[in-house]
Scaffold this motif. Structure first.
Motif, mmCIF file in Angstrom:
data_model
loop_
_atom_site.group_PDB
_atom_site.id
_atom_site.type_symbol
_atom_site.label_atom_id
_atom_site.label_comp_id
_atom_site.label_asym_id
_atom_site.label_seq_id
_atom_site.Cartn_x
_atom_site.Cartn_y
_atom_site.Cartn_z
ATOM 1 N N ASP A 205 4.222 26.369 -22.085
ATOM 2 C CA ASP A 205 4.863 25.481 -23.055
ATOM 3 C C ASP A 205 4.066 24.183 -23.219
ATOM 4 O O ASP A 205 3.860 23.704 -24.337
ATOM 5 C CB ASP A 205 6.291 25.154 -22.612
ATOM 6 C CG ASP A 205 7.230 26.343 -22.754
ATOM 7 O OD1 ASP A 205 6.872 27.305 -23.451
ATOM 8 O OD2 ASP A 205 8.326 26.301 -22.151
ATOM 9 N N LYS A 206 3.640 23.610 -22.112
ATOM 10 C CA LYS A 206 2.885 22.360 -22.165
ATOM 11 C C LYS A 206 1.535 22.564 -22.847
ATOM 12 O O LYS A 206 1.101 21.733 -23.650
ATOM 13 C CB LYS A 206 2.690 21.793 -20.762
ATOM 14 C CG LYS A 206 3.960 21.247 -20.142
ATOM 15 C CD LYS A 206 3.677 20.529 -18.817
ATOM 16 C CE LYS A 206 4.945 19.896 -18.263
ATOM 17 N NZ LYS A 206 4.689 19.114 -17.039
ATOM 18 N N ALA A 207 0.880 23.682 -22.524
ATOM 19 C CA ALA A 207 -0.425 23.964 -23.117
ATOM 20 C C ALA A 207 -0.307 24.162 -24.628
ATOM 21 O O ALA A 207 -1.115 23.633 -25.407
ATOM 22 C CB ALA A 207 -1.047 25.200 -22.468
ATOM 23 N N ALA A 208 0.695 24.914 -25.073
ATOM 24 C CA ALA A 208 0.887 25.150 -26.502
ATOM 25 C C ALA A 208 1.137 23.843 -27.240
ATOM 26 O O ALA A 208 0.575 23.602 -28.321
ATOM 27 C CB ALA A 208 2.042 26.122 -26.727
ATOM 28 N N ALA A 209 1.966 22.968 -26.665
ATOM 29 C CA ALA A 209 2.276 21.684 -27.301
ATOM 30 C C ALA A 209 1.015 20.823 -27.419
ATOM 31 O O ALA A 209 0.783 20.169 -28.457
ATOM 32 C CB ALA A 209 3.346 20.952 -26.499
ATOM 33 N N LEU A 210 0.179 20.831 -26.395
ATOM 34 C CA LEU A 210 -1.058 20.049 -26.441
ATOM 35 C C LEU A 210 -2.005 20.579 -27.510
ATOM 36 O O LEU A 210 -2.654 19.805 -28.224
ATOM 37 C CB LEU A 210 -1.747 20.066 -25.069
ATOM 38 C CG LEU A 210 -1.168 19.144 -23.998
ATOM 39 C CD1 LEU A 210 -1.797 19.439 -22.641
ATOM 40 C CD2 LEU A 210 -1.406 17.675 -24.376
ATOM 41 N N ALA A 232 -6.802 16.469 -21.838
ATOM 42 C CA ALA A 232 -5.486 16.756 -21.259
ATOM 43 C C ALA A 232 -5.287 18.266 -21.102
ATOM 44 O O ALA A 232 -4.726 18.727 -20.091
ATOM 45 C CB ALA A 232 -4.386 16.159 -22.131
ATOM 46 N N CYS A 233 -5.752 19.043 -22.082
ATOM 47 C CA CYS A 233 -5.675 20.506 -21.997
ATOM 48 C C CYS A 233 -6.498 21.015 -20.821
ATOM 49 O O CYS A 233 -6.042 21.876 -20.044
ATOM 50 C CB CYS A 233 -6.189 21.142 -23.287
ATOM 51 S SG CYS A 233 -5.197 20.831 -24.758
ATOM 52 N N ARG A 234 -7.694 20.494 -20.675
ATOM 53 C CA ARG A 234 -8.585 20.938 -19.596
ATOM 54 C C ARG A 234 -7.985 20.593 -18.232
ATOM 55 O O ARG A 234 -8.000 21.412 -17.307
ATOM 56 C CB ARG A 234 -9.952 20.299 -19.746
ATOM 57 C CG ARG A 234 -11.020 20.839 -18.786
ATOM 58 C CD ARG A 234 -12.354 20.128 -18.987
ATOM 59 N NE ARG A 234 -12.295 18.759 -18.517
ATOM 60 C CZ ARG A 234 -12.526 18.379 -17.255
ATOM 61 N NH1 ARG A 234 -12.829 19.294 -16.336
ATOM 62 N NH2 ARG A 234 -12.456 17.111 -16.905
ATOM 63 N N GLN A 235 -7.447 19.394 -18.112
ATOM 64 C CA GLN A 235 -6.869 18.975 -16.835
ATOM 65 C C GLN A 235 -5.623 19.801 -16.495
ATOM 66 O O GLN A 235 -5.370 20.087 -15.328
ATOM 67 C CB GLN A 235 -6.528 17.494 -16.887
ATOM 68 C CG GLN A 235 -7.758 16.592 -16.868
ATOM 69 C CD GLN A 235 -7.401 15.121 -16.851
ATOM 70 O OE1 GLN A 235 -6.230 14.748 -16.795
ATOM 71 N NE2 GLN A 235 -8.412 14.251 -16.924
ATOM 72 N N LEU A 236 -4.859 20.178 -17.526
ATOM 73 C CA LEU A 236 -3.683 21.021 -17.291
ATOM 74 C C LEU A 236 -4.124 22.372 -16.717
ATOM 75 O O LEU A 236 -3.545 22.847 -15.748
ATOM 76 C CB LEU A 236 -2.901 21.215 -18.577
ATOM 77 C CG LEU A 236 -1.665 22.123 -18.487
ATOM 78 C CD1 LEU A 236 -0.626 21.540 -17.534
ATOM 79 C CD2 LEU A 236 -1.071 22.354 -19.863
ATOM 80 N N ASP A 237 -5.138 22.981 -17.322
ATOM 81 C CA ASP A 237 -5.655 24.245 -16.822
ATOM 82 C C ASP A 237 -6.171 24.081 -15.393
ATOM 83 O O ASP A 237 -5.935 24.934 -14.529
ATOM 84 C CB ASP A 237 -6.789 24.763 -17.714
ATOM 85 C CG ASP A 237 -6.294 25.287 -19.052
ATOM 86 O OD1 ASP A 237 -5.076 25.437 -19.219
ATOM 87 O OD2 ASP A 237 -7.134 25.526 -19.933
ATOM 88 N N GLN A 238 -6.866 22.983 -15.158
ATOM 89 C CA GLN A 238 -7.460 22.761 -13.839
ATOM 90 C C GLN A 238 -6.375 22.574 -12.781
ATOM 91 O O GLN A 238 -6.525 23.044 -11.648
ATOM 92 C CB GLN A 238 -8.385 21.553 -13.873
ATOM 93 C CG GLN A 238 -9.198 21.366 -12.599
ATOM 94 C CD GLN A 238 -10.324 20.372 -12.759
ATOM 95 O OE1 GLN A 238 -10.486 19.759 -13.822
ATOM 96 N NE2 GLN A 238 -11.124 20.192 -11.736
#
Length: 242
Positions: A205-210, A232-238
């Motif tokens: 959900d967070k990734a899609a919103a970003l 922010a997307c990259r850090q979320l994945d990391q």
């Protein structure tokens, strides 16, 4: 060459069609990367491998040539085919990267993958903000919608996310930067299945919103905002992986 998205598809148990050549490459390559065939060891004789994999000498030799091109093995006269040191492996080869998904967790490798993503995708975001077309934006919005509506389907979400990265690469008009997709696919596969910080649904959900916000920034030509959202997307994945 492995098809982009093959690793993501395999997460749901779907097996790609394969022939004897690709079967042998995958069996030996997988065994090398996961450590079943240790670095420096000499592979079995041609006769034994032909019997083990049920293939002809021609198929085996072609498979070994492919693995040698990937840097995984080296054929030596009177010695045989030896497993090469990791320093010789082609880590930008999508298939070599995909085999690492099945290897023991390697935090140093994962950190390296995300450093590469940051180094290569950051300029790609800036280029996309400058050169995107209406068609690029339409595709980005379509794939973002597929991410939002994926539900519990890891495959749909992962493939849609990978397509977003691909469209961004295309819109940046830099063909070499597209080579980072193998790196992106491995990090996505890891983030989708090895998350510890939050439930997978929350991460998706967070990734899609970003990515929806990132698409809007690219559409508006807002390079600085797009760069921040990408980071922010990259850090979320990391955070899901390392």
């Amino acid at each position: 060459m492995i098809e982009t998205g093959s690793l993501i598809r395999s997460l749901s148990g779907r097996r790609a069609a394969r022939n004897f050549h690709t079967f042998v490459i995958n069996e030996i390559g997988h065994a090398i990367v996961t450590g079943a065939f240790s670095i420096g060891s000499v592979l079995a004789s041609d006769a034994l491998m032909m019997e083990q994999y049920g293939v002809s000498r021609t198929v085996l030799r072609e498979a070994l040539k492919t693995l040698e091109a990937k840097g995984l093995v080296e054929a030596r006269p009177k010695v045989g085919t030896r497993v090469s040191p990791r320093s010789r492996w082609n880590f930008f080869d999508p298939q070599v990267l995909a085999w690492h998904y099945y290897a023991a967790p390697d935090p140093e490798l994962y950190q390296s993958l995300f450093r590469v993503r940051g180094a290569l995708e950051a300029p790609m975001i800036a280029l996309a903000s400058r050169h995107r077309t209406a068609e690029h934006v339409r595709l980005l919005k379509y794939w973002c919608h597929q991410m939002e509506t994926a539900g519990d389907s890891i495959e749909q979400f992962g493939l849609a996310c990978l397509e977003v990265h691909g469209v961004i690469a295309e819109s940046g008009r830099d063909p070499l930067l597209r080579s980072t997709l193998g790196v992106v696919e491995l990090t996505l596969a890891l983030a989708l299945t090895r998350d510890q910080a939050m439930p997978s649904a929350s991460y998706r959900d967070k990734a899609a919103a970003l990515f929806v916000e990132l698409t809007a920034a690219i559409e508006g030509g807002q390079a600085e905002a797009a760069a921040q959202l990408y980071e922010a997307c990259r850090q979320l994945d990391q955070s899901q992986t390392v």
